[in-house]
Design a protein around this motif. Structure first.
Motif, short mmCIF file in Angstrom:
data_model
loop_
_atom_site.label_atom_id
_atom_site.label_comp_id
_atom_site.label_asym_id
_atom_site.label_seq_id
_atom_site.Cartn_x
_atom_site.Cartn_y
_atom_site.Cartn_z
N THR A 177 0.82 -1.22 0.00
CA THR A 177 0.00 0.00 0.00
C THR A 177 0.86 1.27 0.00
O THR A 177 0.35 2.36 -0.25
N LEU A 178 2.15 1.12 0.30
CA LEU A 178 3.01 2.31 0.37
C LEU A 178 3.89 2.47 -0.87
O LEU A 178 4.64 3.44 -0.98
N GLN A 179 3.77 1.52 -1.79
CA GLN A 179 4.66 1.59 -2.94
C GLN A 179 4.28 2.68 -3.94
O GLN A 179 5.03 2.99 -4.84
N VAL A 180 3.10 3.28 -3.74
CA VAL A 180 2.74 4.43 -4.59
C VAL A 180 3.41 5.72 -4.09
O VAL A 180 3.21 6.78 -4.66
N PHE A 181 4.20 5.59 -3.03
CA PHE A 181 4.89 6.77 -2.49
C PHE A 181 6.36 6.74 -2.88
O PHE A 181 7.02 5.70 -2.72
N GLY A 182 6.85 7.83 -3.42
CA GLY A 182 8.27 7.91 -3.78
C GLY A 182 8.99 8.80 -2.78
O GLY A 182 8.43 9.81 -2.32
N LEU A 183 10.22 8.44 -2.46
CA LEU A 183 11.01 9.25 -1.52
C LEU A 183 11.53 10.47 -2.27
O LEU A 183 12.39 10.37 -3.13
N GLU A 184 10.94 11.62 -1.93
CA GLU A 184 11.29 12.81 -2.70
C GLU A 184 12.49 13.55 -2.11
O GLU A 184 13.26 14.17 -2.84
#
Ligand SMILES: C[S@@+](CC[C@H](N)C(=O)[O-])C[C@H]1O[C@@H](n2cnc3c(N)ncnc32)[C@H](O)[C@@H]1O
Length: 400
Positions: A347-354
């Protein structure tokens, strides 16, 4: 020069995505901060300048900002004061009390003083009810008996009138070695008597009865020195385990600092103030220290994935994590584990470390200054993809 944590980050994240020590690392901003921030101390609190600049950079007026580990409410006070909608939560009653006091203060200094006057009058009626024999010795040892009797009556009046703001101010003057506080000489953040440093024979004035009303009046004046001009948006503060946080929609940013792998004990270190909130210490918040890494991983995973689906495309999860050192002997594990959670949890893989920031915690903000423990913190900024990526292996052809 870079410390071990920074080098670890350099090894795993592209160099140009790392900015070291942005403007919030500068000197204390206490003299210009909203004075509500100083209502009472809290261990492990976020740096005000950090909270403010994250808020202004990553959210806009009217946005919904969520902090499920709000502590004393630094991030959400900055959010609310800058026109964001806010939902905050914590499982620690002291944290919830402080955050409510900051988000729902009296409308003016005059209004606060009127409430103080009414509460004071009521407390005088409750004075004779106070039986010090029923008070635990560890609490009694911090106060002159007459100060304690008056303080208990004042506390009871705040509770009877439901006045959270006054109770928070009262807890803010509860213990310290300075004259403006109610206890015998003791530390301010974590309650320890300082009777060896200030022996009674040498400093008799520090052991005299202390006037509660004048100290409360001074505290309220300080709290209104730089007030919030106006709250324009909705604010909610919940007493909740973050794993049960409500599933909200349309969140623009989760900005929070989770507990640092049990580096701090939020009950033990706040024990005197917690005791005054309901005359006992809360049960069920004890930290289990069996496997700190896996507990931290499980907590983070559960809370972030619970909130993730309610975050708008392009929204953020911003985590301020302390670098755990005590016991583990391996500094910088917290941000490493955090990144692993985001890589492995579907569920968190749609988040990229910006972005990653690394920051040194000045001694003055640490609960135990010269010993081991959290010495630096890392800010991890995750951004949700603007459009949903296609699921792995999915085909555009309709299923049969
Ligand atoms: C690092 S502190 C947050 C400090 C906060 N940002 C501030 O500025 O004061 C972590 C907070 O998490 C809270 N906490 C720990 N475990 C929790 C849980 N399972 N649910 C909710 N709150 C929790 C603690 O009470 C503590 O206030």
């Amino acid at each position: 020069m870079f410390d071990a944590t920074t080098i670890d980050i350099f090894n795993t994240v592209a160099k140009d995505s790392l900015r070291l020590s942005p403007n919030w690392s500068a000197a204390s901003t206490k003299a210009t901060d909203l004075s509500l921030h100083q209502i009472a101390p809290y261990i492990g609190r976020m740096k005000t300048s950090m909270a403010k600049s994250l808020m202004l950079e990553y959210t806009n007026a009217g946005d919904l900002v969520v902090d499920p580990f709000c502590g004393c409410g630094v991030a959400v006070l900055e959010a609310a004061a800058n026109g964001r909608r806010v939902v905050a939560g914590d499982w620690n009653p002291y944290a919830v009390l402080l955050t409510k006091a900051k988000l729902f203060p009296p409308s003016s200094l005059d209004a606060a003083n009127r409430r103080l006057q009414a509460t004071w009058v009521m407390s005088q009626r409750l004075h004779s009810d106070q039986d010090l024999r029923k008070i635990p010795t560890w609490v009694r040892q911090f106060f002159h008996p007459e100060t304690l009797r008056t303080a208990l009556a004042f506390r009871d009046a705040c509770v009877a009138r439901g006045d959270i703001f006054l109770l928070a101010c009262f807890l803010g003057v509860l213990h310290h070695q300075r004259p403006g506080f109610l206890s015998y000489p003791s530390s301010h953040l974590v309650p320890y008597l300082r009777d060896r440093r200030f022996p009674r024979e040498q400093y008799p004035e520090m052991y005299k009865e202390r006037d509660v009303l004048s100290r409360m009046q001074a505290k309220i004046r300080r709290t209104f020195k730089r007030p919030v001009t106006r709250y324009t948006e909705s604010r909610r503060v919940l007493h909740v385990d973050a794993r049960e946080f409500p599933r909200l929609r349309q969140i623009s940013a989760v900005i929070t600092s989770p507990p640092y792998m049990n580096e701090l004990d939020y009950v033990r270190d706040n024990r005197l103030r917690l005791w005054f909130i309901d005359r006992s210490l809360p049960q069920g918040l004890e930290l289990k220290r069996r496997d700190r890494e896996s507990e931290y991983r499980a907590l983070l995973m559960s809370v972030c994935s619970r909130l993730a689906s309610g975050i708008k495309p392009g929204g953020y999860i911003i985590l301020v994590v302390g670098d755990a050192t005590r016991g583990s002997g391996r500094p910088g594990r917290t941000d490493f584990i955090t990144r692993k959670v985001f890589e492995s949890e579907p569920t968190l893989q749609v988040f990229g470390l910006e972005q990653i920031y690394s920051d040194i915690i000045p001694n003055i903000r640490r609960s135990r200054r010269e010993c081991t423990g959290t010495k630096s913190e890392t800010v991890l900024i995750y951004k949700k993809a603007s459009t949903k990526p296609k699921a792995h292996g999915s085909s555009s052809a309709p299923r049969k």
